[in-house]
Design an enzyme around this catalytic site. Sequence first.
Site, PDB file in Angstrom:
ATOM      1  N   LYS A 127      55.427  23.472  58.714  1.00 56.97           N
ATOM      2  CA  LYS A 127      56.253  24.214  59.654  1.00 56.97           C
ATOM      3  C   LYS A 127      57.746  24.097  59.321  1.00 56.97           C
ATOM      4  O   LYS A 127      58.145  23.224  58.527  1.00 56.97           O
ATOM      5  CB  LYS A 127      55.940  23.738  61.072  1.00 56.97           C
ATOM      6  N   PHE A 167      53.912  27.384  76.971  1.00 57.05           N
ATOM      7  CA  PHE A 167      54.687  27.050  75.779  1.00 57.05           C
ATOM      8  C   PHE A 167      54.739  28.180  74.756  1.00 57.05           C
ATOM      9  O   PHE A 167      55.410  28.055  73.728  1.00 57.05           O
ATOM     10  CB  PHE A 167      54.097  25.804  75.107  1.00 57.05           C
ATOM     11  N   ARG A 181      50.874  14.138  61.431  1.00 58.56           N
ATOM     12  CA  ARG A 181      51.706  14.520  62.577  1.00 58.56           C
ATOM     13  C   ARG A 181      52.436  13.317  63.164  1.00 58.56           C
ATOM     14  O   ARG A 181      53.547  13.456  63.682  1.00 58.56           O
ATOM     15  CB  ARG A 181      50.850  15.204  63.628  1.00 58.56           C
ATOM     16  N   ASN A 199      55.241  19.716  65.822  1.00 57.22           N
ATOM     17  CA  ASN A 199      54.296  18.734  65.287  1.00 57.22           C
ATOM     18  C   ASN A 199      54.100  18.843  63.775  1.00 57.22           C
ATOM     19  O   ASN A 199      53.125  18.331  63.234  1.00 57.22           O
ATOM     20  CB  ASN A 199      52.949  18.823  66.010  1.00 57.22           C
ATOM     21  N   HIS A 242      50.175  22.631  60.676  1.00 53.31           N
ATOM     22  CA  HIS A 242      49.114  23.373  61.360  1.00 53.31           C
ATOM     23  C   HIS A 242      47.826  23.253  60.562  1.00 53.31           C
ATOM     24  O   HIS A 242      47.825  23.197  59.341  1.00 53.31           O
ATOM     25  CB  HIS A 242      49.494  24.851  61.477  1.00 53.31           C
TER      26      HIS A 242
END
Length: 212
Positions: free
Chosen positions: A20, A66, A114, A124, A127
């Site tokens: 990410k 969220f 994570r 986090n 993915h």
Amino acid sequence: MQMLMPEPQIFVERTLALIKPDVIDKEEEIEDLILRSGFLIVQKRKLQLSPEQCSNFYADQYGKVFFPNLTAYMSSGPLVAMVLARHCAVSYWKELLGPSNSIRARRTHPHSLRAIYGTDDLRNALHGSLNISSAEREIRFMFPEVILEPIPAGQRARDYLNLYVKPTLLAGLTALCKEKPADPMTWLADWLIEHNPNKPRLQHQTTEEEYQ
């Protein structure tokens, strides 16, 4: 006593992994951990998604509190998408990732990715696909040019071996006996690559592009 050999089976499975935006600077370090954990990276791409594309990717999360923050976070910068392959790739990658909440991961799975790279429940770091069907959908989303086909098993696998593998291998071994090279293993490997009846379906290369 006759030895009963088990039927040959093919166990290769694929899953999607995302590095990410907030940990993109750890790309090489994370990839090294992935490879040392027994995965093969068969496809890789660096890209940046728009908020609309993130909404489509996380469509199953639509309506949750969220969701707006998630799409904003995932579209905030470039990310790295990878197709990982190994036996039971989906479950092994989820195990390596740890819990989705990085704070909880540090308490319960301190050695998970994570726990090491994540910040909180939203940020986090990485993915992973939830299951095999999710992996297929997500891989098609990130790599629309990739052809995903079911892995043959049982009679289909035996038919494939008889139709494609055995004739090619027999021809290669026959040529090997005639040639009698000094390094037979390397010679046969090169011969099989040159006479492969099937073109590779995946290209092992990295492309860096804007995802439009």
